[in-house]
Design a protein around this motif. Structure first.
Motif, PDB file in Angstrom:
ATOM      1  N   GLY A   1      -7.954   0.721  26.678  1.00 52.81           N
ATOM      2  CA  GLY A   1      -7.256   2.003  26.709  1.00 52.81           C
ATOM      3  C   GLY A   1      -6.401   2.340  25.512  1.00 52.81           C
ATOM      4  O   GLY A   1      -5.804   3.425  25.462  1.00 52.81           O
ATOM      5  N   MET A   2      -6.290   1.455  24.519  1.00 54.16           N
ATOM      6  CA  MET A   2      -5.552   1.776  23.296  1.00 54.16           C
ATOM      7  C   MET A   2      -6.540   2.343  22.290  1.00 54.16           C
ATOM      8  O   MET A   2      -7.400   1.628  21.770  1.00 54.16           O
ATOM      9  CB  MET A   2      -4.854   0.526  22.743  1.00 54.16           C
ATOM     10  N   ARG A   3      -6.424   3.639  22.018  1.00 54.74           N
ATOM     11  CA  ARG A   3      -7.421   4.327  21.210  1.00 54.74           C
ATOM     12  C   ARG A   3      -6.904   4.528  19.786  1.00 54.74           C
ATOM     13  O   ARG A   3      -5.819   5.041  19.581  1.00 54.74           O
ATOM     14  CB  ARG A   3      -7.751   5.684  21.838  1.00 54.74           C
ATOM     15  N   PHE A   4      -7.714   4.151  18.819  1.00 55.50           N
ATOM     16  CA  PHE A   4      -7.381   4.373  17.417  1.00 55.50           C
ATOM     17  C   PHE A   4      -8.147   5.602  16.941  1.00 55.50           C
ATOM     18  O   PHE A   4      -9.301   5.517  16.510  1.00 55.50           O
ATOM     19  CB  PHE A   4      -7.707   3.122  16.591  1.00 55.50           C
ATOM     20  N   VAL A   5      -7.493   6.739  17.062  1.00 56.15           N
ATOM     21  CA  VAL A   5      -8.161   8.024  16.842  1.00 56.15           C
ATOM     22  C   VAL A   5      -8.198   8.432  15.378  1.00 56.15           C
ATOM     23  O   VAL A   5      -8.952   9.331  15.006  1.00 56.15           O
ATOM     24  CB  VAL A   5      -7.475   9.131  17.666  1.00 56.15           C
ATOM     25  N   GLY A   6      -7.377   7.789  14.548  1.00 57.06           N
ATOM     26  CA  GLY A   6      -7.376   8.081  13.120  1.00 57.06           C
ATOM     27  C   GLY A   6      -7.520   6.815  12.324  1.00 57.06           C
ATOM     28  O   GLY A   6      -6.832   5.821  12.585  1.00 57.06           O
ATOM     29  N   ARG A   7      -8.437   6.856  11.344  1.00 57.11           N
ATOM     30  CA  ARG A   7      -8.681   5.664  10.533  1.00 57.11           C
ATOM     31  C   ARG A   7      -8.780   6.046   9.069  1.00 57.11           C
ATOM     32  O   ARG A   7      -8.932   7.211   8.715  1.00 57.11           O
ATOM     33  CB  ARG A   7      -9.962   4.957  10.980  1.00 57.11           C
ATOM     34  N   SER A   8      -8.692   5.033   8.193  1.00 58.97           N
ATOM     35  CA  SER A   8      -8.814   5.271   6.759  1.00 58.97           C
ATOM     36  C   SER A   8     -10.230   5.721   6.431  1.00 58.97           C
ATOM     37  O   SER A   8     -11.140   5.679   7.274  1.00 58.97           O
ATOM     38  CB  SER A   8      -8.473   3.991   5.992  1.00 58.97           C
ATOM     39  N   GLU A   9     -10.439   6.158   5.209  1.00 58.01           N
ATOM     40  CA  GLU A   9     -11.745   6.696   4.821  1.00 58.01           C
ATOM     41  C   GLU A   9     -12.865   5.671   4.963  1.00 58.01           C
ATOM     42  O   GLU A   9     -14.002   6.029   5.259  1.00 58.01           O
ATOM     43  CB  GLU A   9     -11.676   7.213   3.383  1.00 58.01           C
ATOM     44  N   ASP A  10     -12.558   4.390   4.755  1.00 64.96           N
ATOM     45  CA  ASP A  10     -13.590   3.362   4.911  1.00 64.96           C
ATOM     46  C   ASP A  10     -13.711   2.878   6.353  1.00 64.96           C
ATOM     47  O   ASP A  10     -14.558   2.029   6.666  1.00 64.96           O
ATOM     48  CB  ASP A  10     -13.329   2.169   3.982  1.00 64.96           C
ATOM     49  N   GLY A  11     -12.858   3.401   7.233  1.00 69.02           N
ATOM     50  CA  GLY A  11     -12.932   3.052   8.646  1.00 69.02           C
ATOM     51  C   GLY A  11     -12.330   1.717   9.002  1.00 69.02           C
ATOM     52  O   GLY A  11     -12.299   1.328  10.177  1.00 69.02           O
TER      53      GLY A  11
ATOM     54  N   ARG B   1       0.884  -1.166   0.000  1.00 70.35           N
ATOM     55  CA  ARG B   1       0.000   0.000   0.000  1.00 70.35           C
ATOM     56  C   ARG B   1       0.924   1.218   0.000  1.00 70.35           C
ATOM     57  O   ARG B   1       1.585   1.514   0.997  1.00 70.35           O
ATOM     58  CB  ARG B   1      -0.895  -0.018   1.241  1.00 70.35           C
ATOM     59  N   LEU B   2       0.951   1.913  -1.111  1.00 68.26           N
ATOM     60  CA  LEU B   2       1.969   2.932  -1.322  1.00 68.26           C
ATOM     61  C   LEU B   2       1.342   4.290  -1.606  1.00 68.26           C
ATOM     62  O   LEU B   2       0.267   4.391  -2.198  1.00 68.26           O
ATOM     63  CB  LEU B   2       2.869   2.550  -2.504  1.00 68.26           C
ATOM     64  N   GLY B   3       2.041   5.334  -1.191  1.00 67.50           N
ATOM     65  CA  GLY B   3       1.679   6.691  -1.561  1.00 67.50           C
ATOM     66  C   GLY B   3       0.738   7.364  -0.590  1.00 67.50           C
ATOM     67  O   GLY B   3       0.449   6.878   0.505  1.00 67.50           O
ATOM     68  N   LYS B   4       0.257   8.520  -1.005  1.00 69.15           N
ATOM     69  CA  LYS B   4      -0.562   9.365  -0.134  1.00 69.15           C
ATOM     70  C   LYS B   4      -1.962   8.785   0.033  1.00 69.15           C
ATOM     71  O   LYS B   4      -2.616   8.392  -0.938  1.00 69.15           O
ATOM     72  CB  LYS B   4      -0.659  10.776  -0.710  1.00 69.15           C
ATOM     73  N   ARG B   5      -2.399   8.732   1.282  1.00 66.15           N
ATOM     74  CA  ARG B   5      -3.754   8.281   1.628  1.00 66.15           C
ATOM     75  C   ARG B   5      -4.323   9.212   2.697  1.00 66.15           C
ATOM     76  O   ARG B   5      -3.583   9.784   3.492  1.00 66.15           O
ATOM     77  CB  ARG B   5      -3.745   6.842   2.178  1.00 66.15           C
ATOM     78  N   LYS B   6      -5.632   9.302   2.721  1.00 71.27           N
ATOM     79  CA  LYS B   6      -6.287  10.188   3.688  1.00 71.27           C
ATOM     80  C   LYS B   6      -6.601   9.439   4.969  1.00 71.27           C
ATOM     81  O   LYS B   6      -7.056   8.284   4.951  1.00 71.27           O
ATOM     82  CB  LYS B   6      -7.576  10.767   3.101  1.00 71.27           C
ATOM     83  N   THR B   7      -6.375  10.107   6.094  1.00 75.16           N
ATOM     84  CA  THR B   7      -6.722   9.582   7.417  1.00 75.16           C
ATOM     85  C   THR B   7      -7.747  10.515   8.041  1.00 75.16           C
ATOM     86  O   THR B   7      -7.545  11.740   8.084  1.00 75.16           O
ATOM     87  CB  THR B   7      -5.482   9.505   8.323  1.00 75.16           C
ATOM     88  N   LEU B   8      -8.848   9.960   8.534  1.00 79.34           N
ATOM     89  CA  LEU B   8      -9.900  10.741   9.176  1.00 79.34           C
ATOM     90  C   LEU B   8      -9.794  10.613  10.688  1.00 79.34           C
ATOM     91  O   LEU B   8      -9.649   9.505  11.215  1.00 79.34           O
ATOM     92  CB  LEU B   8     -11.284  10.253   8.723  1.00 79.34           C
ATOM     93  N   PHE B   9      -9.857  11.734  11.382  1.00 80.45           N
ATOM     94  CA  PHE B   9      -9.878  11.700  12.842  1.00 80.45           C
ATOM     95  C   PHE B   9     -11.293  11.349  13.303  1.00 80.45           C
ATOM     96  O   PHE B   9     -12.277  11.903  12.819  1.00 80.45           O
ATOM     97  CB  PHE B   9      -9.449  13.045  13.420  1.00 80.45           C
TER      98      PHE B   9
ATOM     99  N   PRO C   1      -8.669  -5.329  12.095  1.00 78.78           N
ATOM    100  CA  PRO C   1      -9.850  -4.563  12.530  1.00 78.78           C
ATOM    101  C   PRO C   1     -10.770  -5.347  13.459  1.00 78.78           C
ATOM    102  O   PRO C   1     -11.519  -4.752  14.248  1.00 78.78           O
ATOM    103  CB  PRO C   1     -10.542  -4.198  11.207  1.00 78.78           C
ATOM    104  N   GLU C   2     -10.724  -6.691  13.403  1.00 74.58           N
ATOM    105  CA  GLU C   2     -11.580  -7.500  14.269  1.00 74.58           C
ATOM    106  C   GLU C   2     -11.144  -7.437  15.729  1.00 74.58           C
ATOM    107  O   GLU C   2     -11.923  -7.767  16.628  1.00 74.58           O
ATOM    108  CB  GLU C   2     -11.578  -8.946  13.790  1.00 74.58           C
ATOM    109  N   MET C   3      -9.902  -7.016  15.983  1.00 72.51           N
ATOM    110  CA  MET C   3      -9.374  -6.947  17.345  1.00 72.51           C
ATOM    111  C   MET C   3      -9.493  -5.547  17.960  1.00 72.51           C
ATOM    112  O   MET C   3      -9.191  -5.364  19.136  1.00 72.51           O
ATOM    113  CB  MET C   3      -7.895  -7.367  17.351  1.00 72.51           C
ATOM    114  N   VAL C   4      -9.893  -4.569  17.173  1.00 70.93           N
ATOM    115  CA  VAL C   4      -9.827  -3.174  17.601  1.00 70.93           C
ATOM    116  C   VAL C   4     -10.729  -2.896  18.802  1.00 70.93           C
ATOM    117  O   VAL C   4     -10.331  -2.204  19.751  1.00 70.93           O
ATOM    118  CB  VAL C   4     -10.177  -2.247  16.423  1.00 70.93           C
ATOM    119  N   ALA C   5     -11.939  -3.427  18.801  1.00 70.62           N
ATOM    120  CA  ALA C   5     -12.884  -3.149  19.886  1.00 70.62           C
ATOM    121  C   ALA C   5     -12.321  -3.588  21.237  1.00 70.62           C
ATOM    122  O   ALA C   5     -12.417  -2.857  22.237  1.00 70.62           O
ATOM    123  CB  ALA C   5     -14.221  -3.844  19.611  1.00 70.62           C
TER     124      ALA C   5
END
Length: 601
Positions: free
Chosen positions: A508-518, A461-469, A498-502
């Protein structure tokens, strides 16, 4: 100098930078510095790096072979010198700005297979040399600032004059000078001046030989830049002038200096900008954005030399034997340390030296590595690939998290932080990445679905990608000036599952920024910690000397115990020390912290 009308663009000009005596003499920094001093006169600049190796790009190189792989917005994996160009010139380059022998031959062979040469014998001359010239011309005409093309294209030819790999390129530029006319191309030759310790005398003979060979191949240098340990003696300069067919005023010295920020100042101080403008018949304009550029560089260089307080940062990596393996990371740390008003004391630790196996095999090396780690003010774990050293990186993450040491994990560094947290907080003892252990029962880091395992190059996965807060309660969002989203460059094959994130976020480990599709975890922060941040992207790629990367700035501020005072300013630096101006001449806010006591008078 008369003002250049906006609708009257001058003929494209070229500066060809070649090297002699040895490789690694500093052509990239000198080429970038030439661009910087031209920009100070309102000249638009772009650049091309030519690498004579047959690889299509730098993506498959070992970091020990060629240093880091620099990634561009369009996903191009290129030579690290393009990072120098982007940082110095503040331009966005593209994959075609890096030419390799492999790219040229691939293009010519594809055309031959299509029958474009109408059955002719395809040869180095003229087909390869024409392809090189056409590629250079096309890239030089590509817009670099908005819809405007550059006025000058600076071309760095990698390697040294005489290398067999570089011969087609030398021949191409011998022809090119007649295609574009000699008044539109200037040749700058960078050469080493050895100074043996036994005599202390500067030796010009290698440079004379190098220039003689270059002239024998049909290119005559207009400028000779001499790299030396100490300033060039006048008699040596006169000798080079006499035997290399240039005026003494066209022989410049770039001796060892306290920082690379002084190289543009050295060249300008010797009149390089005036000579190039006259030699290339450039029409220049003193526009508001550029007229103070050199003054800002001088202030930056002076500030680097004046700083008294130090901040100790430990980099836990896998390729620490070659500093170029982490060139952009080190530059980003330097940019941030200057913004934090501290001199950077960087120590690099081999990740494997922190592991239990090293303690058993080489206890001294193990204890020395841990001694460096525990004494650090801050810790960074950068990217990398493969199993080797991964457990050492995980141990470093554990130390930073439990001892409240400011921490930044980049790419693999983020993944190691997630693995460490899963093992020690969630009690998943075998938690791991499927890159390290495909059979783990707790795969907290997994391979991305689109990863093509059929080949090596260009599969990430290469190059510029958008991250949403995803929240406003985020230290990283504030460091990014409360933007809703950011765009950063990526280079990875694995991602947080992503299945482990919840479950991770519950503890206490917060994922504050995610890709556009979440679905992709881009930014991680830890609760109840001074600064514990992980990012999946590589923010170092777009860090600039005058605009430090926010994640790196956060790490340095926290390591200097200044993050809270920075927060009290609303995460906006003091405008008094601003280096960056917008087109209206006002400050854009990217400035140094206003703390006079950190600098010598």
């Amino acid at each position: 100098m008369r003002l250049l009308p906006s609708l009257c663009r001058q003929v494209m000009k070229y500066v060809l930078v070649t090297g002699g005596v040895i490789s690694g003499v500093g052509k990239g920094i000198i080429a970038s510095s030439i661009g910087t001093i031209l920009k100070s006169h309102g000249v638009r600049v772009t650049s091309i790096k030519i690498d004579p190796y047959i690889n299509i790009d730098a993506g498959t190189f070992s970091p020990y072979e060629h240093g880091e792989v620099f990634v561009l917005d369009d996903g191009g994996e290129v030579d690290l010198d393009l990072g120098n160009y982007e940082r110095f010139l503040d331009v966005t380059l593209h994959r075609d700005n890096n030419i390799t022998t492999g790219k040229i031959y691939q293009q010519v062979i594809d055309k031959e297979r299509k029958g474009d040469y109408l059955g002719k014998t395809v040869q180095v001359v003229p087909h390869i040399t024409n392809a090189i010239q056409d590629w250079v011309t096309k890239v030089a005409e590509t817009p670099v600032e908005g819809n405007e093309r550059a006025d000058v294209c600076i071309i760095e030819l990698g390697g040294t004059v005489g290398d067999i790999e570089g011969m087609p390129f030398i021949e191409a530029f011998r022809q090119f000078q007649f295609r574009v006319k000699k008044e539109n191309i200037c040749c700058v030759h960078v050469s080493l001046i050895p100074q043996p310790k036994t005599t202390g005398e500067q030796k010009s003979k290698p440079t004379q030989s190098s220039v003689r060979e270059l002239r024998g191949l049909g290119l005559s240098p207009d400028v000779i830049v001499c790299r030396s340990v100490t300033p060039l003696a006048e008699n040596v300069k006169d000798k080079i002038s006499l035997f290399c067919h240039v005026d003494p005023e066209q022989v410049y010295c770039v001796h060892d200096v306290t920082s690379i920020y002084r190289v543009p100042l050295l060249l300008q101080g010797q009149g390089a900008d005036d000579f190039l403008i006259k030699r290339l018949q450039l029409q220049t304009s003193q526009v508001s954005r550029s007229k103070h550029l050199i003054a800002r560089w001088r202030e930056l260089a002076d500030r680097h030399d004046r700083l008294l307080k130090e901040v100790s940062i430990v980099l836990v990596g896998k390729y620490t034997e070659l500093s170029d393996s982490y060139a952009s990371v080190i530059k980003a740390l330097q940019h941030a340390s200057l913004a934090a008003n501290h001199r950077l004391d960087l120590k690099c630790i081999e990740a494997a030296d922190l592991e239990e196996s090293t303690r058993q095999e080489n206890p001294q090396k193990y204890h020395e590595a841990w001694k460096e780690l525990v004494a650090a003010n801050g810790l960074i774990v950068p990217g990398g690939f493969g199993v080797r050293g991964s457990e050492g990186k995980i141990r470093a993450c554990h130390w930073a998290r439990t001892k409240k040491i400011p921490f930044l994990g980049v790419c693999l560094g983020l993944q190691c932080a997630v693995i460490e947290f899963s093992r020690n907080v969630l009690k998943w003892e075998d938690a791991n990445s499927t890159e390290m252990n495909p059979d783990t029962s707790h795969p907290v880091v997994i391979e991305m679905p689109e990863h093509n395992t059929g080949q090596m190059g260009g599969t990430m996965r290469l190059g510029k990608r958008k991250t949403l807060f995803k929240t406003e309660k985020s230290i990283m969002r504030k460091l990014y000036r409360n933007q809703d989203s950011v765009e950063e460059r990526h280079r990875h094959r694995y991602e947080v599952n992503p299945e482990m994130v919840a479950v991770l976020e519950e503890k206490g480990m917060r994922f504050v920024g995610r890709s556009e599709d979440g679905e992709r975890m881009e930014i991680m922060e830890m609760e109840d910690h001074p600064f514990y941040v992980g990012v999946q992207f590589h923010p170092e790629y777009i860090s600039r000397p005058l605009q430090p990367s926010p994640p790196y700035l956060g790490l340095l501020l926290a390591s200097c115990k200044k993050l809270s005072s920075f927060a009290s300013q609303g995460f906006r630096p003091s405008p008094r020390m601003s280096f960056c101006e917008d087109s209206d001449g006002g400050t854009d806010g990217d400035s140094l912290l206003d703390e006079k006591d950190d600098a010598a008078p």
